[in-house]
Design a protein around this motif. Structure first.
Motif, mmCIF file in Angstrom:
data_model
loop_
_atom_site.group_PDB
_atom_site.id
_atom_site.type_symbol
_atom_site.label_atom_id
_atom_site.label_comp_id
_atom_site.label_asym_id
_atom_site.label_seq_id
_atom_site.Cartn_x
_atom_site.Cartn_y
_atom_site.Cartn_z
ATOM 1 N N ASP A 1 13.679 16.135 112.788
ATOM 2 C CA ASP A 1 13.711 16.107 111.878
ATOM 3 C C ASP A 1 11.978 15.682 111.591
ATOM 4 O O ASP A 1 11.762 14.391 111.374
ATOM 5 C CB ASP A 1 14.342 16.016 110.243
ATOM 6 C CG ASP A 1 14.548 16.694 109.112
ATOM 7 O OD1 ASP A 1 13.067 16.430 109.202
ATOM 8 O OD2 ASP A 1 15.249 15.821 108.598
ATOM 9 N N GLU A 2 11.378 16.745 111.380
ATOM 10 C CA GLU A 2 9.966 16.212 110.732
ATOM 11 C C GLU A 2 8.932 14.836 111.847
ATOM 12 O O GLU A 2 8.900 14.362 111.310
ATOM 13 C CB GLU A 2 9.272 16.277 109.329
ATOM 14 C CG GLU A 2 9.882 17.459 108.211
ATOM 15 C CD GLU A 2 9.021 17.512 107.524
ATOM 16 O OE1 GLU A 2 8.253 16.956 106.872
ATOM 17 O OE2 GLU A 2 9.659 18.053 106.329
ATOM 18 N N GLN B 1 12.641 11.273 110.392
ATOM 19 C CA GLN B 1 11.481 12.178 109.915
ATOM 20 C C GLN B 1 10.721 10.202 109.995
ATOM 21 O O GLN B 1 9.343 10.534 110.455
ATOM 22 C CB GLN B 1 11.188 12.663 108.620
ATOM 23 C CG GLN B 1 10.128 12.964 107.568
ATOM 24 C CD GLN B 1 10.541 12.897 106.995
ATOM 25 O OE1 GLN B 1 11.493 13.676 106.251
ATOM 26 N NE2 GLN B 1 9.274 13.665 106.090
ATOM 27 N N SER C 1 16.116 20.274 106.049
ATOM 28 C CA SER C 1 17.106 19.090 106.645
ATOM 29 C C SER C 1 18.595 19.227 106.604
ATOM 30 O O SER C 1 18.925 18.934 107.753
ATOM 31 C CB SER C 1 15.967 17.655 105.814
ATOM 32 O OG SER C 1 14.818 17.575 106.212
HETATM 33 MG MG LIG Z 1 13.166 17.345 104.820
#
Ligand SMILES: [Mg+2]
Ligand SMILES: Nc1ncnc2c1ncn2[C@@H]1O[C@H](COP(=O)(O)OP(=O)(O)O)[C@@H](O)[C@H]1O
Lengths: 329, 259
Positions: free
Chosen positions: B174-175, B92, B44
């Motif tokens: 990010d994810e 995320q 990240s």
């Molecule tokens: Mg991360």
């Protein structure tokens, strides 16, 4: 030693029944207590209202002038009492308005500075100082306003007259600048400032980090992020903060009583001496009032009570309008 | 409009803590690059250095270079705000603006550039972006409802629509599926497949199957030890990373022989 695995037994415990009361005792007690508290508050507010109306009636019946349009306050005059709330309403709303116009932007500005711009040490110091200021008794503000601010505001009053005198409210025909609505409003602004900034800071610091980052990642500048992500989220809380401040400004008694030269007149020239508010009028006249005088003061208190209820209802309405968008988050 | 990214000798710090060290890698335009590796290895962090979001955390900074079509985004005359306007980011956890409606969310980035747009123009951008994000059919009847009222998967696609409404050159994710159910995950993977025609995409994922499904290139990051900065172990075409990685650590990780 046997290696066979015994089937799991239920032991001696009773099998759990799915029957029974849906509402448990704790829930019932809690609901009862909340309901009781809610009803109690309504009853108290109602009782105050009824008490005020009851005690106000004698003077309202005796009054020989129009209660709403009269400025003079001579309720104990015999045989014809003359009194009304016109000047009180004007003075109360005008001082409170000045307090709001000055106090809300500055209070929210301080809160924003603490929440976003200041580094951590400065932020906690400033937060501590505003909380401290919120606890200063109003008599202190009143004395300070009278002995310090009154002489120092003269220059400002003169400046307003000289350069903005074409706007009627800033004109000063008496060349006297003390004991004015403006000074009272400024003192009220300083009094409401800590309340507004302490509460606004609280809600501004609760804006989720993820919301702030969403805005920054879109390419918002710091100020654009504040407007896009922080203010909308914190708005209901900031409105509540302003309303609490307004409540204090509307009801403030002793500081205003000290600063204003109590005269029940409507004077639009806010830098000139004179004017009065509901709360200050009650405090100043209570001790020397006769029976009708007391009843008249209570009648004025009833109006102040109604004004604060109306103001709060409006604020609730504004907050509720955006509730749907916050609850779903 | 898609741009290439070249990262050279990048170190990223949180205060005195060096989170990742000495990262150099290149990302081709209109490709999907996956960052994989154990949690805490700095995926990240590296992703956030690409749009200068790293430095919005107090006392966080980087050294080294990130070149966008050859231009260093950490150069002295670069405004980070403009960098972020040309590089979209999806987080995320879905983070639509809670106080805004669905359509307001989509155009949130457009109101920032100061250009005046007609209602019709904004409406068409809302529709185009939501269609690209495969969300249009599900929300077209309730564009004025709060964005927070959607399901998690829908909220994440709304965030993607918001990121692509400004037509960025690069999309960082990010994810994006880690908080979503398998169906929503598939919907987003399909979406990535479509978006790579127009955008350079970098996606962080902890899910190796996902990296294998969506990416052409995979970068494997690792933590040499506790308290040490994360490292880029290797970057290679995805099928090579998963069939015969050159590094032992990569092989251990993808075969699951790894903590
Ligand atoms: Mg991360
Ligand atoms: N805001 C932060 N402040 C301080 N340290 C952080 C912060 N965010 C991440 N870190 C640290 O940086 C390292 C890399 O984190 P991160 O990039 O989030 O890893 P990953 O995404 O691979 O799980 C970790 O050691 C983490 O604890």
């Amino acid at each position: 030693m046997s290696t066979t695995v015994e089937p799991a037994t239920a032991g001696t415990a009773e099998p759990i029944s799915i029957h029974g009361q849906a509402v448990r005792r704790g829930d019932r007690i809690f609901r009862g207590v909340s309901l009781f508290a809610g009803i109690t508050i309504l009853v108290i507010i109602g009782a105050i209202g009824i008490f005020l109306i009851w005690r106000a009636i004698p003077s309202l019946q005796a009054n020989t002038a129009n209660f709403f349009t009269t400025s003079a306050w001579f309720p104990d005059q015999t045989p014809n009492p003359v009194f009304g709330i016109a000047a009180l309403t004007f003075g109360t709303l005008f001082t409170a308005a000045i307090a709001m116009v000055l106090g809300v932007p500055v209070g929210i500005g301080i809160a924003l500075f603490i929440a976003q711009y200041a580094d951590r040490r400065l932020a906690s110091t400033l937060g501590f100082v505003t909380d401290l200021l919120a606890a200063v008794p109003s008599i202190i503000f009143g004395m300070w306003g009278l002995s310090f601010l009154t002489p120092h505001m003269e220059g400002l009053g003169q400046w307003l007259n000289d350069y903005l005198g074409f706007i009627p409210i800033f004109r000063n025909d008496l060349n006297q600048y003390s004991k004015s609505i403006l000074i009272a409003g400024v003192v009220l602004a300083i009094m409401v400032l800590p309340t507004i900034s302490a509460l606004s800071r609280e809600v501004l610091t609760q804006v989720p980090r993820s919301t702030i980052e969403a805005s920054l990642a879109l390419g918002a500048t710091r100020w654009e992020m504040v407007r896009q992500a922080m203010f909308p989220f914190a708005r209901p809380g900031m409105i509540s903060a302003a309303m609490l401040g307004l409540g204090r400004a509307l009801g403030e008694t002793i500081a205003v009583a000290l600063i204003l030269s109590a005269s029940n007149v409507i004077n639009w020239h806010i830098t000139e001496p004179g004017g009065n508010t509901f709360a200050a009028n009650i405090a100043l006249k209570w001790n020397e009032a006769g029976p009708i005088g007391l009843s008249a003061l209570i009648a004025s208190g009833l109006v102040l009570f109604a004004i604060t209820l109306v103001v709060n209802t409006i604020a609730r309405g504004i907050i509720a309008r955006h509730a749907e968008f916050r609850e779903s988050s | 409009m898609a741009k290439r990214i070249d990262i050279a000798n990048l170190d990223a710090y949180y205060g005195t803590f060096k989170a990742v060290g000495d990262v150099s890698l290149s990302i081709e335009p209109k490709s999907v690059t996956a960052f994989i590796g154990p949690s805490g290895c700095g995926k990240s962090t590296v992703l956030r250095t690409i749009n200068r979001m790293h430095e919005v955390i107090p006392r966080a900074y980087v050294t080294g270079q990130v070149l966008l079509d050859g231009e260093d985004i950490y150069g002295p005359d670069i405004d980070p705000v403009n960098v972020r306007r040309t590089i979209g980011m999806v987080f995320q956890r879905p983070n639509p603006f809670p106080t805004m409606s669905i359509s307001e969310n989509v155009v949130a980035g457009l109101t920032l550039d100061g250009k005046k747009r007609s209602k019709a123009e904004l409406d068409s951008i809302v529709e185009r972006s939501l269609r690209q994000a495969n969300l249009w059919e599900e929300v077209k009847e309730r564009l004025d409802r709060p964005g927070g009222g959607l399901s998690g998967g829908q909220q994440q696609r709304l965030c993607i629509a918001r990121a692509i409404a400004v037509q960025p050159q690069i999309l960082l994710m990010d994810e994006p599926c880690s908080a979503l159910d398998p169906i929503s995950t598939l919907a987003i993977e399909d979406l990535i497949e479509q978006l790579k025609a127009d955008y350079t995409i970098v996606i962080v994922t902890h899910n190796m199957q996902q990296a294998a499904r969506v990416s052409e290139t995979t970068a494997f990051f690792n933590l040499p030890g506790v308290g040490q900065p994360g490292r880029l172990v290797e970057i290679a075409p995805t099928e090579r990373i998963f069939s015969n990685p050159t590094q032992e650590a990569t092989e251990d990780y993808i075969s699951g022989r790894f903590g």
